[in-house]
Write an enzyme that holds these catalytic residues in place. Structure first.
Site, PDB file in Angstrom:
ATOM      1  N   HIS A  86      90.024   7.246  76.613  1.00 36.29           N
ATOM      2  CA  HIS A  86      88.967   8.257  76.637  1.00 36.29           C
ATOM      3  C   HIS A  86      88.592   8.566  75.202  1.00 36.29           C
ATOM      4  CE1 HIS A  86      86.821  12.031  77.210  1.00 36.29           C
ATOM      5  NE2 HIS A  86      87.531  12.472  76.189  1.00 36.29           N
ATOM      6  N   TYR A 119      88.361  17.108  82.359  1.00 30.98           N
ATOM      7  CA  TYR A 119      87.312  16.365  83.062  1.00 30.98           C
ATOM      8  C   TYR A 119      86.411  17.278  83.911  1.00 30.98           C
ATOM      9  CZ  TYR A 119      88.944  11.683  81.725  1.00 30.98           C
ATOM     10  OH  TYR A 119      89.253  10.539  81.023  1.00 30.98           O
ATOM     11  N   LYS A 137      95.059   6.175  78.143  1.00 25.73           N
ATOM     12  CA  LYS A 137      95.283   6.534  79.544  1.00 25.73           C
ATOM     13  C   LYS A 137      96.560   5.867  80.070  1.00 25.73           C
ATOM     14  CE  LYS A 137      90.319   7.163  80.403  1.00 25.73           C
ATOM     15  NZ  LYS A 137      89.188   6.876  81.337  1.00 25.73           N
ATOM     16  N   ASN A 192      90.283   2.222  82.563  1.00 21.65           N
ATOM     17  CA  ASN A 192      89.592   1.654  81.401  1.00 21.65           C
ATOM     18  C   ASN A 192      90.222   2.054  80.065  1.00 21.65           C
ATOM     19  OD1 ASN A 192      88.782   4.272  81.355  1.00 21.65           O
ATOM     20  ND2 ASN A 192      86.602   3.870  81.612  1.00 21.65           N
ATOM     21  N   GLU A 229      87.882  19.443  73.443  1.00 26.80           N
ATOM     22  CA  GLU A 229      89.009  18.581  73.838  1.00 26.80           C
ATOM     23  C   GLU A 229      90.140  18.616  72.806  1.00 26.80           C
ATOM     24  OE1 GLU A 229      87.048  14.838  74.581  1.00 26.80           O
ATOM     25  OE2 GLU A 229      85.949  15.656  76.308  1.00 26.80           O
TER      26      GLU A 229
END
Ligand code: IDP
Ligand code: MG
Length: 157
Positions: free
Chosen positions: A116, A50, A10, A113, A127
């Site tokens: 993913h 998402y 991320k 965080n 994905e």
């Protein structure tokens, strides 16, 4: 027998200079990198990625965060790769993630965080298609270390 899964590093991981640290964990574990790209992904793609969280209160912030800077998309291959990767990543809230995991070692945030990882075979397939849509973007190859990483006869036959 071998599974493939999608990882995103991320924007916080990229901005904090943690690309190398995180990628080397995958290599050291024995997960094979079969796709790798750095992009600033567009809003539409991130919203689709998402979409299961569309109704959740954190969704607008999540989408904004994920389009705020470059992201590294990685496709990994290995036996039980989806589950292995989720374990390497650790719990969603980095403050609760176990030491030894990516989030547990490197982060302090619930939302920022770092990574993913696909959470199951269906999401992994969806994905991978989203982030590696082009021909030739995923590469079939056999690492020279394969027979040392696995007991091939026992585990890969
Ligand atoms: P996961 O990334 O561990 O699979 P998900 O529940 O799928 O976690 O949530 C997707 C992402 O949305 C998380 O990685 C995190 O960045 C963000 N997120 C999820 N729940 C919260 C929350 O309660 N507060 C803030 N951010 C959240
Ligand atoms: Mg998830």
């Amino acid at each position: 027998m071998l599974e493939r899964t999608l990882v995103l590093l991320k924007p916080d991981a990229v901005q904090r200079g943690l690309i190398g640290n995180i990628l080397s964990r995958f290599e050291q574990k024995g997960l094979r990198i079969v796709g790798l790209k750095l992009r600033r992904f567009d809003l539409k793609l991130i919203e689709e990625h998402y979409s299961v969280h569309k109704e959740r209160p954190f969704y607008p912030k999540l989408v904004k965060f994920m389009t705020s800077g470059p992201v590294v998309a990685v496709a990994l291959e290995g036996k039980d790769a989806i589950e292995v990767l989720r374990k390497l990543i650790g719990k969603t809230n980095s403050r609760q993630a176990e030491p030894g995991t990516i989030r547990g070692d490197l982060g302090m945030s619930f939302s920022n965080n770092l990574v993913h990882g696909s959470d199951g075979p269906e999401s992994a397939a969806k994905e991978l298609k989203l982030f590696f849509a082009g021909a030739g973007e995923l590469v079939d190859w056999t690492p020279a270390t394969l027979e040392w990483v696995y007991s091939v006869e026992e585990e890969l036959a």
